[in-house]
Design a protein around this motif. Structure first.
Motif, PDB file in Angstrom:
ATOM      1  N   ASN A  94      50.997  77.150  80.949  1.00 30.78           N
ATOM      2  CA  ASN A  94      50.309  75.992  80.384  1.00 30.78           C
ATOM      3  C   ASN A  94      50.556  74.745  81.219  1.00 30.78           C
ATOM      4  O   ASN A  94      49.656  73.919  81.434  1.00 30.78           O
ATOM      5  N   LEU A  95      51.795  74.592  81.688  1.00 29.14           N
ATOM      6  CA  LEU A  95      52.135  73.448  82.517  1.00 29.14           C
ATOM      7  C   LEU A  95      51.321  73.454  83.808  1.00 29.14           C
ATOM      8  O   LEU A  95      50.783  72.419  84.229  1.00 29.14           O
ATOM      9  N   VAL A  96      51.202  74.620  84.429  1.00 24.56           N
ATOM     10  CA  VAL A  96      50.422  74.734  85.665  1.00 24.56           C
ATOM     11  C   VAL A  96      48.955  74.423  85.404  1.00 24.56           C
ATOM     12  O   VAL A  96      48.321  73.648  86.137  1.00 24.56           O
ATOM     13  N   ILE A  97      48.390  75.010  84.353  1.00 25.30           N
ATOM     14  CA  ILE A  97      46.973  74.782  84.047  1.00 25.30           C
ATOM     15  C   ILE A  97      46.711  73.308  83.736  1.00 25.30           C
ATOM     16  O   ILE A  97      45.747  72.710  84.233  1.00 25.30           O
ATOM     17  N   ASN A  98      47.559  72.697  82.926  1.00 24.87           N
ATOM     18  CA  ASN A  98      47.362  71.290  82.581  1.00 24.87           C
ATOM     19  C   ASN A  98      47.483  70.398  83.809  1.00 24.87           C
ATOM     20  O   ASN A  98      46.750  69.411  83.951  1.00 24.87           O
ATOM     21  N   THR A  99      48.398  70.730  84.720  1.00 29.56           N
ATOM     22  CA  THR A  99      48.557  69.927  85.926  1.00 29.56           C
ATOM     23  C   THR A  99      47.348  70.068  86.842  1.00 29.56           C
ATOM     24  O   THR A  99      46.839  69.072  87.374  1.00 29.56           O
ATOM     25  N   VAL A 100      46.856  71.291  87.019  1.00 27.42           N
ATOM     26  CA  VAL A 100      45.652  71.492  87.830  1.00 27.42           C
ATOM     27  C   VAL A 100      44.468  70.770  87.202  1.00 27.42           C
ATOM     28  O   VAL A 100      43.686  70.100  87.896  1.00 27.42           O
ATOM     29  N   ARG A 101      44.327  70.885  85.885  1.00 21.14           N
ATOM     30  CA  ARG A 101      43.209  70.246  85.194  1.00 21.14           C
ATOM     31  C   ARG A 101      43.193  68.743  85.409  1.00 21.14           C
ATOM     32  O   ARG A 101      42.140  68.146  85.617  1.00 21.14           O
ATOM     33  N   ARG A 102      44.371  68.130  85.399  1.00 19.49           N
ATOM     34  CA  ARG A 102      44.440  66.675  85.541  1.00 19.49           C
ATOM     35  C   ARG A 102      44.340  66.221  86.994  1.00 19.49           C
ATOM     36  O   ARG A 102      43.829  65.138  87.280  1.00 19.49           O
TER      37      ARG A 102
END
Length: 384
Positions: free
Chosen positions: A20-28
């Motif tokens: 989730n941390l990776v996905i949220n960071t990529v998304r932002r």
């Protein structure tokens, strides 16, 4: 347990939290390299590499072109997958818009649907149109359906509590569409959905307290406080649009007179234009916007009056909630360079409004469609 971007994560953190941390960071931060992803997230490069490979295999992320000009091993930039998407359903009293929205917030396809006045026929037609959209985009992986409502429902979206501008029983949509499509359906008030969208897609992703003012046929507010949507008893928190501001004002659909909505909504601007231009022609808000951008004096006067009332009403929000930001969503944002300073001046007239940042949403006219992604994935990839 939830992990903030830049906060880091230990080796004992469950894989799902790290993902989730990776996905949220990529998304932002997209597009972003793996090196920068490790630096921003605080995860070990080896951990990032393993998670990224898994997310690419499962079509959550895409690896793009090689970065030109980079020294040493040239990295590839990561973005959210364009293959996974959601169906956005934006319900207005007069029409409904369907869209295919990618995880990045990009609108890949949209269609406007006119609905019959008969409630049963309207629900049947909308359900069929959603099913057609699913079938006609079989090459994409549709993860769910997000529905924006011009009204308030209970916590389980089973009962329509307050929708003065809507005349048909939209609540039965959720179960009906889930049965027809086999997809999960998330449904919320449009202002709440747009507040989530702002946190997901904009520069407000680190803001803990903001209010979205959604301006359309009516006027709604979505309140995001301490990292969560404020709902209140029976989901009714945020109905600032139905606070009376003019005791002898025009009737409102809620049954009151002179509500903020009657003074600062799109319909209010139409009324101001008709009064200024002394016309009874059926002129829509979109036409008034185009005229104003072409510097038509009557259209500019109508939007100026609308902006003044918008700013006056925002004083209530500033005094009651003290948000870090107030974000305006809706067609009106297309003319914000013309009238934004007028609304801001009215807001600043209240001492508690001087510290609040006021801004339009990025591409505010399509914010309702982007919000479907936030609705569908808010629980899957928590923000805070």
């Amino acid at each position: 347990m939830r992990v903030h971007e830049g906060q880091g994560a230990s080796n004992k953190t469950p894989r799902r939290i790290n993902s989730n941390l990776v996905i949220n960071t990529v998304r932002r931060r997209q597009p972003i390299s793996r090196v920068d992803l490790a630096r921003v997230s605080g995860l070990q490069p080896s951990t990032v590499s393993l998670i990224v490979e898994e997310l690419i295999r499962n079509d959550w992320l895409e690896e793009g072109d090689v970065v030109r000009g980079a020294r040493g091993r040239r990295p590839r930039l990561l973005t959210m997958s364009s293959g996974k998407c959601v169906i956005a359903v934006d319900i207005h009293p007069r029409q409904t818009t369907l869209a295919i929205t990618e995880l990045s917030g990009r609108i890949a396809w949209q269609s406007i649907l006119s609905l019959p006045p008969d409630p049963k026929k309207a629900l049947n037609r909308l359900t069929a149109a959603i099913q057609d959209a699913v079938n006609s985009h079989a090459g994409r992986t549709i993860e769910g359906i997000g529905i924006c409502l011009p009204g308030r429902t209970d916590a389980n979206a089973k009962e329509l509590i307050f929708a003065p501008n809507l005349r048909w029983p939209v609540v039965s949509l959720r179960s009906k569409i889930e049965r027809a499509t086999g997809l999960p359906v998330k449904m919320d008030n449009v202002a709440n959905a747009c507040a989530l969208s702002e946190v997901w897609f904009s520069e407000s992703d680190r803001v803990r307290d903001l209010v979205v003012v959604e301006v359309s046929e009516g006027l709604g507010t979505g309140i995001f406080v301490n990292g969560a949507i404020v709902r209140g008893e029976r989901g009714m928190a945020g109905e600032f649009g139905h606070i009376q501001m003019a005791e002898d004002g025009v009737p409102c659909n809620c049954g009151n007179r002179g509500c903020w909505e009657t003074l600062a909504s799109n319909q209010a601007a139409v009324r101001y234009f008709e009064e200024s231009a002394r016309t009874k022609k059926d002129v829509g808000f979109s036409t008034i916007l185009k005229l104003a951008l072409a510097h038509d004096p009557c259209a500019l006067a109508a939007l100026t009056q609308m902006a003044e009332c918008l700013g006056r009403g925002m004083r209530m929000i500033a005094a009651a909630l003290a948000p870090a930001e107030i974000v305006v969503v809706g067609e009106i944002t297309a003319a914000w360079h013309e009238i934004g300073a007028i609304a801001e001046a009215q807001l600043r007239m209240h001492p508690l409004g001087r510290a609040v940042r006021l801004r339009p949403a990025y591409d505010g006219a399509s914010a309702r469609l982007r919000s479907a992604v936030a609705l569908v994935f808010a629980d899957t990839f928590p923000q805070a």
